[in-house]
Design a protein around this motif. Structure first.
Motif, short mmCIF file in Angstrom:
data_model
loop_
_atom_site.label_atom_id
_atom_site.label_comp_id
_atom_site.label_asym_id
_atom_site.label_seq_id
_atom_site.Cartn_x
_atom_site.Cartn_y
_atom_site.Cartn_z
N MET B 1 0.84 -1.21 0.00
CA MET B 1 0.00 0.00 0.00
C MET B 1 0.87 1.25 0.00
O MET B 1 0.78 2.08 -0.88
N THR B 2 1.69 1.35 1.00
CA THR B 2 2.57 2.52 1.05
C THR B 2 3.80 2.24 0.21
O THR B 2 4.49 1.26 0.43
N GLN B 181 3.84 -19.07 19.45
CA GLN B 181 3.14 -18.06 18.66
C GLN B 181 3.55 -16.63 19.02
O GLN B 181 3.38 -15.73 18.21
N LEU B 182 4.04 -16.41 20.25
CA LEU B 182 4.38 -15.04 20.65
C LEU B 182 5.87 -14.85 20.91
O LEU B 182 6.49 -13.93 20.37
N PRO B 185 8.43 -15.41 17.61
CA PRO B 185 8.42 -14.28 16.66
C PRO B 185 8.96 -12.99 17.27
O PRO B 185 9.66 -12.23 16.60
N SER B 186 8.65 -12.76 18.56
CA SER B 186 9.16 -11.54 19.21
C SER B 186 10.67 -11.55 19.28
O SER B 186 11.31 -10.51 19.20
N ILE B 263 9.96 -10.61 7.35
CA ILE B 263 9.34 -10.57 8.67
C ILE B 263 8.87 -9.17 9.03
O ILE B 263 7.77 -8.96 9.49
N ARG B 265 7.64 -5.94 7.77
CA ARG B 265 7.13 -5.31 6.55
C ARG B 265 7.24 -3.81 6.70
O ARG B 265 6.99 -3.30 7.76
#
Lengths: 252, 265
Positions: B1-2, B181-182, B185-186, B263, B265
């Protein structure tokens, strides 16, 4: 609007809820019921332990005494559908908007087809369909909180706890999101406990307001808000209730 | 988008000329002090001698027994074997230590005792255990790379936003779900940082290990230069360590940018 008049049996039963941090008594023997599909707001003076109160209700922190029952069973996040919308937006930055909304349902282990069906519905209701494939850092701050609200509704919660979700937004946006919240609640029929320090907001959204006292926190009063929707905050009856709640809270 | 517009930044003229001038005068001065005899040629080799030896060593194995590229290849093999081992052990260990009380309670004390021991101090023991071949040096390099991997992965998990964890808990997520899940990735940005730091550690320890126990490799080339009293060989070994390390650094940097682009964006 039909469900507003209904009085079903208690969905949530809180009895003798007490929380002590060592010697410090924070929550003192709190008792109340919430009916299925009811929208209850909780207001209180600053620092009265509102957040402790919610954390105890959601079982994030252990309680010292008493019990919280949902449908007659002790509340347990693994068994019951409890949703919590925090003050700060809780988006996972590595997931798209769509996958963020899906997160709660994934944890609950819902089948993928069901998740997709609910996602279509919810994203459409809150107007996130357009940006469902964007990442949280690509959308505005108000959108972030809508993600959290959508995620909370998506699991069809037995109990939806909201901790000043719109406290950090400007007035115009807040009114807009409150209307959106009300429309979600009316369409999905969840039971909502909404904590706020904004009395006008409480009178605007809730069917019933519980007023908390200063620490150690007790329920000081209960105010019914029996106004038609959409509510008008300039309506004399609205103003009367708002002033009444303000009187109850003031400690100065 | 941007869409991001490409912005050209002009480099000031001074920053274009001065680096060239700086390097040129560095080599000129170096050449000058050796040629003029200010520093005797037994103590330091002139850059032109090093360059000559570089060319010779590409085709001639004498006097140290291997071609230059063979030395470099041995070093690279050792470094990467040790490096990947340290990633494979260190990152999962650090991640687990950051989240699971069992892992932290059991592994952390031992880790804290071993951590301050420089990997070089292990060399005598590794010679007892493995001799002077590949496994011993891989072990030293592995120890060097392990520490930054464990620490970065551990800190990365600890930095997981606590509100996200609370959010997951209210939905009834299990410890394992939250970890997967947390927390992972963090921790990823920190883990990618570890890739760079660990590689630098591995490369440094490689040279140290080869200086003391080796029969081939760039560090061995340096040692041989000393034994044969050939300063140009010592300097050639040093330059090659620097160059190869820099090239590997650039490669890792490119790989990391690619992976992270997916990862963040």
């Amino acid at each position: 609007m039909a469900r507003e008049g209904e009085t079903s049996q208690s969905k949530i039963e809180v009895r003798n809820l007490t929380k002590r941090y060592g010697e410090l008594l924070v929550l003192d023997d709190i008792n109340f019921d919430v009916a299925e599909g009811e929208f209850v707001a909780i207001v209180g003076p600053t620092g009265c332990g509102k957040t402790t109160f919610l954390n105890a209700l959601s079982r994030l922190i252990p309680i010292t005494q008493g019990h919280i029952r949902i449908d007659g069973e002790d509340a347990d996040p693994k068994r019951h559908n409890i949703s919590f919308v925090f003050q700060e937006p809780t988006c996972l930055p590595w997931r798209t908007v769509r996958d963020n909304v899906a997160y709660g349902m994934e944890v609950k282990g819902l089948p993928q087809a069901e998740i997709n069906a609910r996602l279509e519905k919810i994203l459409e209701l809150v107007g996130l369909t357009q940006c469902q494939n964007l990442y949280p850092n690509q959308i505005s701050a108000s959108m972030l909180q809508r993600i959290a609200v959508s995620r909370a509704f998506a699991v069809n919660p037995d109990l939806l706890l909201m901790d000043e979700p719109y406290g950090q937004l400007d007035v115009k946006l807040r009114f807009y999101l409150e209307d959106e919240l009300l429309s979600l609640w009316q369409k999905l029929g969840s039971t909502v406990l909404f904590i706020t320090h904004n009395i006008e907001e409480a009178v605007y959204v809730a069917q019933r307001i519980l007023v908390l006292s200063n620490k150690p926190t007790k329920i000081k009063a209960e105010v019914k808000v029996d106004l038609p929707r959409p509510r008008d905050f300039r309506d004399p009856e609205f103003v009367r209730i708002r002033k009444h709640v303000t009187e109850l809270i003031r400690w100065w | 988008m941007t869409a991001y517009r490409e912005v050209r930044v002009r480099t000031p003229l001074a920053l274009k000329i001065l680096p060239v001038l700086s390097i040129a005068s560095f080599f000129f001065l170096w050449e000058f002090v050796v040629r003029s005899g200010i520093v005797p040629s037994t103590m330091l080799a002139a850059p032109s001698d090093v360059a000559r030896l570089f060319v010779v060593k590409l085709t001639q194995a004498d006097p140290d027994g291997a071609l230059l590229q063979e030395h470099a290849w041995v070093s690279i093999q050792e470094a990467f074997t040790g490096y990947f081992l340290s990633l494979a052990v260190g990152i999962p260990l650090g991640l687990a230590m950051g989240w699971f009380v069992m892992a932290e309670g059991l592994a952390r004390p031992v880790f804290e005792i071993i951590r301050p021991i420089p990997p070089v101090a292990w060399i005598p023991l590794t010679i007892f255990w493995f001799g002077i071949g590949l496994p011993g040096k891989v072990f030293i390099i592995f120890l060097g790379g392990l520490v930054p991997c464990v620490i970065n992965a551990y800190v990365g998990v600890k930095m997981t936003n606590p509100t996200l964890i609370q959010m997951a808990r209210t939905y009834g997520a299990s410890d394992w779900q939250i970890f997967r899940q947390l927390c992972i990735p963090s921790a990823l940005p920190m883990v990618f940082g570890a890739l760079q730091i660990a590689l630098a550690c591995c490369w440094t320890n490689l040279v140290a290990a080869e200086l003391l126990a080796a029969d081939a490799g760039l560090g061995f080339l340096i040692t041989m230069g000393r034994r044969l009293a050939m300063p140009e060989m010592v300097v050639l070994g040093m330059v090659m360590v620097g160059l190869t390390g820099a090239v590997i650094g650039v490669v890792i940097d490119c790989v990391e940018k690619r992976l992270l682009a997916g990862i963040r964006r």
